[in-house]
Design an enzyme around this catalytic site. Structure first.
Site, PDB file in Angstrom:
ATOM      1  N   LEU A 170       0.027   8.287 -18.625  1.00  9.88           N
ATOM      2  CA  LEU A 170      -0.525   9.181 -19.646  1.00  9.88           C
ATOM      3  C   LEU A 170      -2.067   9.267 -19.637  1.00  9.88           C
ATOM      4  CD1 LEU A 170       0.208  10.954 -22.192  1.00  9.88           C
ATOM      5  CD2 LEU A 170      -0.340   8.934 -23.519  1.00  9.88           C
ATOM      6  N   THR A 225       7.312  -6.303 -18.329  1.00  8.25           N
ATOM      7  CA  THR A 225       6.949  -5.236 -19.256  1.00  8.25           C
ATOM      8  C   THR A 225       7.697  -5.372 -20.580  1.00  8.25           C
ATOM      9  OG1 THR A 225       7.197  -2.850 -19.574  1.00  8.25           O
ATOM     10  CG2 THR A 225       8.735  -3.867 -18.075  1.00  8.25           C
ATOM     11  N   ASP A 226       7.118  -4.791 -21.632  1.00 11.19           N
ATOM     12  CA  ASP A 226       7.829  -4.765 -22.921  1.00 11.19           C
ATOM     13  C   ASP A 226       8.991  -3.764 -22.899  1.00 11.19           C
ATOM     14  OD1 ASP A 226       6.384  -2.397 -22.964  1.00 11.19           O
ATOM     15  OD2 ASP A 226       5.361  -2.788 -24.864  1.00 11.19           O
ATOM     16  N   GLU A 227       9.037  -2.906 -21.860  1.00 10.33           N
ATOM     17  CA  GLU A 227      10.102  -1.886 -21.837  1.00 10.33           C
ATOM     18  C   GLU A 227      11.490  -2.495 -21.676  1.00 10.33           C
ATOM     19  OE1 GLU A 227       9.507   1.688 -19.720  1.00 10.33           O
ATOM     20  OE2 GLU A 227       7.388   1.782 -20.228  1.00 10.33           O
ATOM     21  N   ASP A 254       5.459  -5.654   2.778  1.00 13.60           N
ATOM     22  CA  ASP A 254       6.365  -5.125   1.757  1.00 13.60           C
ATOM     23  C   ASP A 254       7.229  -6.289   1.268  1.00 13.60           C
ATOM     24  OD1 ASP A 254       8.418  -3.790   0.372  1.00 13.60           O
ATOM     25  OD2 ASP A 254       8.284  -2.052   1.708  1.00 13.60           O
ATOM     26  N   ILE A 255       7.399  -6.423  -0.028  1.00 10.76           N
ATOM     27  CA  ILE A 255       8.217  -7.547  -0.518  1.00 10.76           C
ATOM     28  C   ILE A 255       9.694  -7.373  -0.160  1.00 10.76           C
ATOM     29  CG2 ILE A 255       6.637  -8.328  -2.320  1.00 10.76           C
ATOM     30  CD1 ILE A 255       8.361  -6.860  -4.381  1.00 10.76           C
ATOM     31  N   TYR A 300      13.738   2.364 -14.526  1.00  9.44           N
ATOM     32  CA  TYR A 300      12.603   1.446 -14.354  1.00  9.44           C
ATOM     33  C   TYR A 300      12.789   0.179 -15.192  1.00  9.44           C
ATOM     34  CZ  TYR A 300       8.139  -0.680 -15.560  1.00  9.44           C
ATOM     35  OH  TYR A 300       7.152  -1.596 -15.820  1.00  9.44           O
ATOM     36  N   SER A 301      13.044   0.362 -16.499  1.00 13.25           N
ATOM     37  CA  SER A 301      13.117  -0.842 -17.347  1.00 13.25           C
ATOM     38  C   SER A 301      14.351  -1.673 -17.010  1.00 13.25           C
ATOM     39  CB  SER A 301      13.060  -0.487 -18.835  1.00 13.25           C
ATOM     40  OG  SER A 301      13.986   0.495 -19.178  1.00 13.25           O
ATOM     41  N   ALA A 302      15.439  -0.990 -16.569  1.00 10.92           N
ATOM     42  CA  ALA A 302      16.629  -1.752 -16.160  1.00 10.92           C
ATOM     43  C   ALA A 302      16.303  -2.620 -14.936  1.00 10.92           C
ATOM     44  CB  ALA A 302      17.782  -0.801 -15.850  1.00 10.92           C
ATOM     45  N   SER A 303      15.512  -2.077 -14.019  1.00 12.71           N
ATOM     46  CA  SER A 303      15.177  -2.861 -12.822  1.00 12.71           C
ATOM     47  C   SER A 303      14.255  -4.024 -13.184  1.00 12.71           C
ATOM     48  CB  SER A 303      14.555  -1.972 -11.734  1.00 12.71           C
ATOM     49  OG  SER A 303      13.272  -1.517 -12.119  1.00 12.71           O
ATOM     50  N   LYS A 304      13.323  -3.804 -14.118  1.00 11.36           N
ATOM     51  CA  LYS A 304      12.446  -4.911 -14.524  1.00 11.36           C
ATOM     52  C   LYS A 304      13.239  -5.965 -15.308  1.00 11.36           C
ATOM     53  CE  LYS A 304       8.513  -5.384 -14.060  1.00 11.36           C
ATOM     54  NZ  LYS A 304       7.759  -6.065 -12.952  1.00 11.36           N
ATOM     55  N   LEU A 354       0.827  -1.212   0.000  1.00 17.92           N
ATOM     56  CA  LEU A 354       0.000   0.000   0.000  1.00 17.92           C
ATOM     57  C   LEU A 354       0.860   1.260   0.000  1.00 17.92           C
ATOM     58  CD1 LEU A 354      -2.995  -0.957   2.339  1.00 17.92           C
ATOM     59  CD2 LEU A 354      -2.884  -0.979  -0.160  1.00 17.92           C
ATOM     60  N   THR A 355       1.773   1.343  -0.958  1.00 17.50           N
ATOM     61  CA  THR A 355       2.520   2.586  -1.139  1.00 17.50           C
ATOM     62  C   THR A 355       1.624   3.556  -1.908  1.00 17.50           C
ATOM     63  OG1 THR A 355       3.558   1.634  -3.083  1.00 17.50           O
ATOM     64  CG2 THR A 355       4.796   1.507  -1.012  1.00 17.50           C
TER      65      THR A 355
HETATM   66  O1  DAU Z   1       5.116  -0.539 -21.942  1.00 17.03           O
HETATM   67  C1  DAU Z   1       4.677  -0.981 -20.682  1.00 17.03           C
HETATM   68  C2  DAU Z   1       4.931   0.116 -19.698  1.00 17.03           C
HETATM   69  O2  DAU Z   1       4.010   1.155 -19.980  1.00 17.03           O
HETATM   70  C3  DAU Z   1       4.812  -0.312 -18.238  1.00 17.03           C
HETATM   71  O3  DAU Z   1       5.798  -1.258 -17.972  1.00 17.03           O
HETATM   72  C4  DAU Z   1       5.015   0.898 -17.335  1.00 17.03           C
HETATM   73  O4  DAU Z   1       4.847   0.514 -15.980  1.00 17.03           O
HETATM   74  C5  DAU Z   1       4.009   1.957 -17.690  1.00 17.03           C
HETATM   75  O5  DAU Z   1       4.231   3.099 -16.897  1.00 17.03           O
HETATM   76  C6  DAU Z   1       4.088   2.305 -19.172  1.00 17.03           C
HETATM   77  O6  DAU Z   1       5.298   3.051 -19.463  1.00 17.03           O
HETATM   78  P1  DAU Z   1       5.269   4.345 -20.371  1.00 17.03           P
HETATM   79  O7  DAU Z   1       6.426   5.173 -20.019  1.00 17.03           O
HETATM   80  O8  DAU Z   1       5.085   3.984 -21.803  1.00 17.03           O
HETATM   81  O9  DAU Z   1       3.873   4.978 -19.852  1.00 17.03           O
HETATM   82  P2  DAU Z   1       3.463   6.483 -19.526  1.00 17.03           P
HETATM   83  O10 DAU Z   1       1.988   6.471 -19.299  1.00 17.03           O
HETATM   84  O11 DAU Z   1       4.315   7.109 -18.490  1.00 17.03           O
HETATM   85  O12 DAU Z   1       3.763   7.241 -20.891  1.00 17.03           O
HETATM   86  C7  DAU Z   1       3.167   6.828 -22.118  1.00 17.03           C
HETATM   87  C8  DAU Z   1       3.728   7.721 -23.207  1.00 17.03           C
HETATM   88  O13 DAU Z   1       3.248   9.056 -22.997  1.00 17.03           O
HETATM   89  C9  DAU Z   1       5.250   7.843 -23.188  1.00 17.03           C
HETATM   90  O14 DAU Z   1       5.722   7.957 -24.520  1.00 17.03           O
HETATM   91  C10 DAU Z   1       5.520   9.141 -22.433  1.00 17.03           C
HETATM   92  C11 DAU Z   1       4.309   9.986 -22.804  1.00 17.03           C
HETATM   93  N1  DAU Z   1       3.883  10.955 -21.760  1.00 17.03           N
HETATM   94  C12 DAU Z   1       3.656  10.478 -20.502  1.00 17.03           C
HETATM   95  C13 DAU Z   1       3.267  11.330 -19.491  1.00 17.03           C
HETATM   96  C14 DAU Z   1       3.030  10.822 -18.101  1.00 17.03           C
HETATM   97  C15 DAU Z   1       3.698  12.292 -22.072  1.00 17.03           C
HETATM   98  O15 DAU Z   1       3.877  12.716 -23.247  1.00 17.03           O
HETATM   99  N2  DAU Z   1       3.321  13.137 -21.068  1.00 17.03           N
HETATM  100  C16 DAU Z   1       3.116  12.720 -19.799  1.00 17.03           C
HETATM  101  O16 DAU Z   1       2.775  13.562 -18.925  1.00 17.03           O
END
Ligand code: DAU
Length: 331
Positions: free
Chosen positions: A179, A114-116, A43-44, A139-143, A19-20
């Site tokens: 996003l 994740t695909d990252e 917590d894990i 993040y992706s390095a840790s995953k 519950l963070t």
């Molecule tokens: O691909 C799977 C991953 O998708 C998961 O492993 C992650 O936990 C998850 O956070 C997500 O990573 P992203 O970095 O792709 O998601 P995010 O919603 O942060 O951003 C989606 C896209 O939108 C990315 O290209 C960055 C952009 N973005 C994001 C935010 C928060 C913006 O342009 N403005 C923003 O304020």
């Protein structure tokens, strides 16, 4: 969680969560009284607590979804990601290994990734289960590291693992730092929509319930030791997605067409920003019969409706510490 608790009344489901900031028991109010559900706050990173919970509940299967998951937060505090995603994963693997003690018949440790971990694609091509790892954010390095540990525990100790690497999720109850929920919240409140860089970054979006069904499918039918790539066959550039979101929200909020688009503001790019992600989910489709069930327009519409009907939830989670984080990332 909801899918498993309601679909499998004969299973006892233990929800272990620290519950963070993004954890919220309100999200499970509709199922938390069911007789096959138990919540344990832990917590894990606390190996002794894991041993105790595993010994009390004797799980046959572990679905590991616990993670620090937001890229922008990983840029601010990389170590939090190392602790939870790497050390936390190893703690869970150790706890499972200790509990099952070599008796692996009917047991399964499923790791949700994740695909990252695969890095960034150019204009063409898709990630598959055999794509080389090439992470760019903390993040992706840790995953990526956690995936390696899970495979290592399979290869070294015979732990019966499976892994899924999934694309971007969206849906109800999503913490509004990612996003889609962030932009829904900002549109509701007529706040700027901060699009990073040129907005031409591409993501492959999957409705959260379809991801849950994929995990269920792999848990029950996936081959031990195997990895499955999971995605929506649904690529969008950020700017096209944001424009679609603006149009749907204007319609639902009864605003003039084009009103929300005026909130779009191009801002400084995310460092190390991966240009394009897209998954080839052929393996899980052909081997296990899984495919997404919801179209993007349907899923987005359900998601927007949920946020519009749950404005108190949004207000609650975007007060206090959330505002400090928002200032740090967006100025
Ligand atoms: O691909 C799977 C991953 O998708 C998961 O492993 C992650 O936990 C998850 O956070 C997500 O990573 P992203 O970095 O792709 O998601 P995010 O919603 O942060 O951003 C989606 C896209 O939108 C990315 O290209 C960055 C952009 N973005 C994001 C935010 C928060 C913006 O342009 N403005 C923003 O304020």
């Amino acid at each position: 969680m909801r899918l498993f608790v309601t679909k499998y009344p004969d299973y006892h489901i233990v929800n272990l969560d620290a519950l963070t900031y993004a954890g919220n028991l309100e999200n499970l109010r509709d199922i938390d009284q069911l007789p096959n559900y138990t919540f344990c706050k832990a917590d894990i990173l606390d190996a002794a607590a894991l041993d105790k919970i595993f010994s009390d509940h004797q799980p046959d299967a572990i679905i590991h979804l616990a993670a620090e998951s937001h890229v922008d937060r990983s840029i601010l505090s990389p170590l939090d990601f190392v602790y939870t995603n790497v050390i936390g994963t190893v703690n869970l693997l150790n706890a499972a290994k200790k509990l099952w003690n070599g008796n692996y018949e009917g047991k399964r440790f499923h790791h949700v990734s994740t695909d990252e971990v695969f890095g960034a694609l150019g204009n063409t091509g898709l990630f598959t289960e055999t794509t080389s790892y090439d992470p760019h954010s903390p993040y992706s390095a840790s995953k990526a590291s956690s995936d390696h540990f899970v495979r290592a525990y399979h290869d070294t100790y015979g732990l019966p693992v499976t892994i899924t690497n999934c694309s971007n999720n969206y849906g109800p109850n999503h913490f509004p730092e990612k996003l889609i929920p962030l932009f829904i919240n900002n549109i509701i409140n007529r706040k700027p929509l901060p699009v990073y860089g040129d907005g031409l970054y591409t993501r492959d979006w999957l409705y959260v319930i379809d991801h849950a069904v994929a995990i269920d499918t792999v848990l029950h039918q996936g081959k031990t030791g195997a990895t499955y790539a999971v995605g929506g066959f649904n690529e969008w550039t950020n700017i096209d997605l944001v424009k679609l979101l603006c149009r749907l929200m204007d319609e639902k909020l009864g605003r003039t067409a084009g009103e929300s688009e005026q909130l779009i503001t191009y801002v400084k790019d995310r460092p190390g920003h991966d240009r394009r992600y897209a998954i080839d989910a052929t393996k899980i489709n052909t081997e296990l019969g899984w495919k997404p069930s919801v179209t993007f327009e349907e899923g987005l519409s359900i998601t927007i409706d949920w946020y519009l009907q749950n404005t108190d939830w949004l207000k609650n989670v975007t007060s206090g510490a959330y505002m400090d984080y928002y200032k740090k990332v967006y100025g």
